[in-house]
Design an enzyme around this catalytic site. Sequence first.
Site, PDB file in Angstrom:
ATOM      1  N   GLU A  76       0.833  -1.212   0.000  1.00 25.29           N
ATOM      2  CA  GLU A  76       0.000   0.000   0.000  1.00 25.29           C
ATOM      3  C   GLU A  76       0.864   1.257   0.000  1.00 25.29           C
ATOM      4  O   GLU A  76       1.689   1.458   0.898  1.00 25.29           O
ATOM      5  CB  GLU A  76      -0.919   0.001   1.230  1.00 25.29           C
ATOM      6  CG  GLU A  76      -1.881   1.179   1.238  1.00 25.29           C
ATOM      7  CD  GLU A  76      -2.899   1.113   2.381  1.00 25.29           C
ATOM      8  OE1 GLU A  76      -3.271   0.007   2.809  1.00 25.29           O
ATOM      9  OE2 GLU A  76      -3.309   2.187   2.841  1.00 25.29           O
ATOM     10  N   LYS A 132      -7.194  -0.613  11.490  1.00 28.82           N
ATOM     11  CA  LYS A 132      -6.647  -1.055  10.201  1.00 28.82           C
ATOM     12  C   LYS A 132      -5.388  -0.256   9.885  1.00 28.82           C
ATOM     13  O   LYS A 132      -4.382  -0.786   9.407  1.00 28.82           O
ATOM     14  CB  LYS A 132      -7.704  -0.895   9.109  1.00 28.82           C
ATOM     15  CG  LYS A 132      -7.326  -1.479   7.755  1.00 28.82           C
ATOM     16  CD  LYS A 132      -6.501  -0.568   6.890  1.00 28.82           C
ATOM     17  CE  LYS A 132      -6.170  -1.203   5.555  1.00 28.82           C
ATOM     18  NZ  LYS A 132      -5.217  -0.414   4.769  1.00 28.82           N
ATOM     19  N   ASP A 187       4.223 -14.451  11.477  1.00 28.17           N
ATOM     20  CA  ASP A 187       2.908 -14.843  10.990  1.00 28.17           C
ATOM     21  C   ASP A 187       1.918 -13.696  11.236  1.00 28.17           C
ATOM     22  O   ASP A 187       1.408 -13.536  12.345  1.00 28.17           O
ATOM     23  CB  ASP A 187       2.496 -16.115  11.740  1.00 28.17           C
ATOM     24  CG  ASP A 187       1.140 -16.644  11.330  1.00 28.17           C
ATOM     25  OD1 ASP A 187       0.379 -15.913  10.671  1.00 28.17           O
ATOM     26  OD2 ASP A 187       0.821 -17.790  11.691  1.00 28.17           O
ATOM     27  N   HIS A 234      -2.237  10.703   0.238  1.00 29.99           N
ATOM     28  CA  HIS A 234      -2.522   9.425  -0.394  1.00 29.99           C
ATOM     29  C   HIS A 234      -2.434   9.506  -1.904  1.00 29.99           C
ATOM     30  O   HIS A 234      -1.812   8.678  -2.545  1.00 29.99           O
ATOM     31  CB  HIS A 234      -3.944   9.014  -0.020  1.00 29.99           C
ATOM     32  CG  HIS A 234      -3.983   7.778   0.802  1.00 29.99           C
ATOM     33  ND1 HIS A 234      -4.614   6.652   0.393  1.00 29.99           N
ATOM     34  CD2 HIS A 234      -3.455   7.505   2.006  1.00 29.99           C
ATOM     35  CE1 HIS A 234      -4.485   5.727   1.313  1.00 29.99           C
ATOM     36  NE2 HIS A 234      -3.781   6.224   2.303  1.00 29.99           N
TER      37      HIS A 234
HETATM   38  C1  MEV Z   1      -5.644   3.397   5.164  1.00 34.81           C
HETATM   39  O1  MEV Z   1      -4.945   2.235   4.771  1.00 34.81           O
HETATM   40  C2  MEV Z   1      -5.626   3.544   6.661  1.00 34.81           C
HETATM   41  C3  MEV Z   1      -6.456   4.702   7.225  1.00 34.81           C
HETATM   42  O2  MEV Z   1      -7.801   4.597   6.771  1.00 34.81           O
HETATM   43  C4  MEV Z   1      -6.393   4.583   8.728  1.00 34.81           C
HETATM   44  C5  MEV Z   1      -7.317   5.518   9.462  1.00 34.81           C
HETATM   45  O3  MEV Z   1      -8.362   5.915   8.930  1.00 34.81           O
HETATM   46  O4  MEV Z   1      -6.975   5.826  10.634  1.00 34.81           O
HETATM   47  C6  MEV Z   1      -5.932   6.018   6.762  1.00 34.81           C
END
Ligand code: MEV
Length: 440
Positions: free
Chosen positions: A85, A280, A296, A393
């Site tokens: 990513e 995430k 792992d 991003h």
């Molecule tokens: C993207 O991979 C992760 C985010 O969505 C985490 C978040 O919203 O805190 C940017």
Amino acid sequence: MTKPIEGFSKLTKNQKIDWLTTNYTADPEAAKILLERYWNVNEDVQQLHDEFIENTITNYYLPLGIAPNFLINDKLYAIPMAIEESSVVAAASKAAKFWLDKGGFKTEVLGTEKIGQVHFMYHGSKEHLTSFFEQVRSKLLSDASSITKNMEKRGGGVNNIELRDKTDALDNYYQLHCTFETLDAMGANFINSCLEQFAKTFKAEAQLFSLFTEDEKAIEVVMSILSNYVPNCLVRAEVSCPVTELKNGNTETSQEFAEKMVQAVNIAQVEPHRAVTHNKGIMNGIDAVVLATGNDFRAVEAGIHAYAAKDGQYTSLTHASIENGIFRFWIELPMALGTIGGLTSLHPLVKLAMELLGKPSAKELMQIVAVAGLAQNFAAVRSLVTTGIQEGHMKMHLLNILNQLGATDEEKKILTHHFKKHPATHSAVVEAFEKLRNSK
Ligand code: MEV
């Protein structure tokens, strides 16, 4: 229609590829060339990879990036991250730099206990089972001594075996709930071998236990397996600084910025939809280091998410506070990692990753990984509460889009320059690219 194949695993690699490409691709020759292009030029290295799993046909590459400038307990690390990513490594590096002149990251391992269970069904008197367990306990350990002796020599081994009555949850269901110290090994093989031996001894000894009726002797072991939920194999990482030092380069004052950070974390603590995305982002950092160090990541993921839900509602893994003018941001999470055994001594890049990290112990690696998670979360939440996530991003994404469009190096240079001043949305990039191509 393609027919099922018998004995696929026994075919040579080339035979597997022939069968696969003939039956499942439109252009077998092109597919073969592609698969071979990703073979390692070094035959020994390729054979190593072939043997990691079954039916290997090629290697699947992920970029390995480096996030430098991580000051952790006063030691500087350059952290290897394997991830596909865009913007994750950049975000980690940015967060590392941000905290570098503010004392860096402070970490602590709060526990290293691993868990495994023998799940069994027993129909009979609870008192009889308890007496049996008390009698057989030492034999469970002594029968497993050939498995545990090396680990014990190094200071680890089986910590405890407990009989747990789970019949409230499921009729006739009991467990041997076992805890272990596996030192620098992740411990899966060790734990599972111990558990399988415990199960064998437990069943065999039940036949000889005088208080048991014939029905009670028929203990039915359902399975013996480690648990990836390790709430007492826990690590904490923290950053803190006076709020006044939280200069952010944006329009907010330091105080406003700090308050927004705390609000964002508080939202993730009470709102599961946000908590999942928040976590995430943490896992972006954690998985990348776990993968780069040959551990792992599925086990780590499963255990961490279970921990995030341990109080009955899925919640944020990070916490933030402002007290007496000090901003504090921390994470506490469980993880079972190894720095010996498994891929760590086999995969050439994993070996290098370990070397880059100064050949860490499992405890040190836990701390590094926790820091990667905290840094990632800090970077993500910081973007979210200030510029928004898309700015950074899309810039990082720009190259991916240009590569997809087949841009030349020259076109990439021109368009990267152009998008320094324009929002790099997908459609804007496509439009600018087409305009540039057609202008020639
Ligand atoms: C993207 O991979 C992760 C985010 O969505 C985490 C978040 O919203 O805190 C940017």
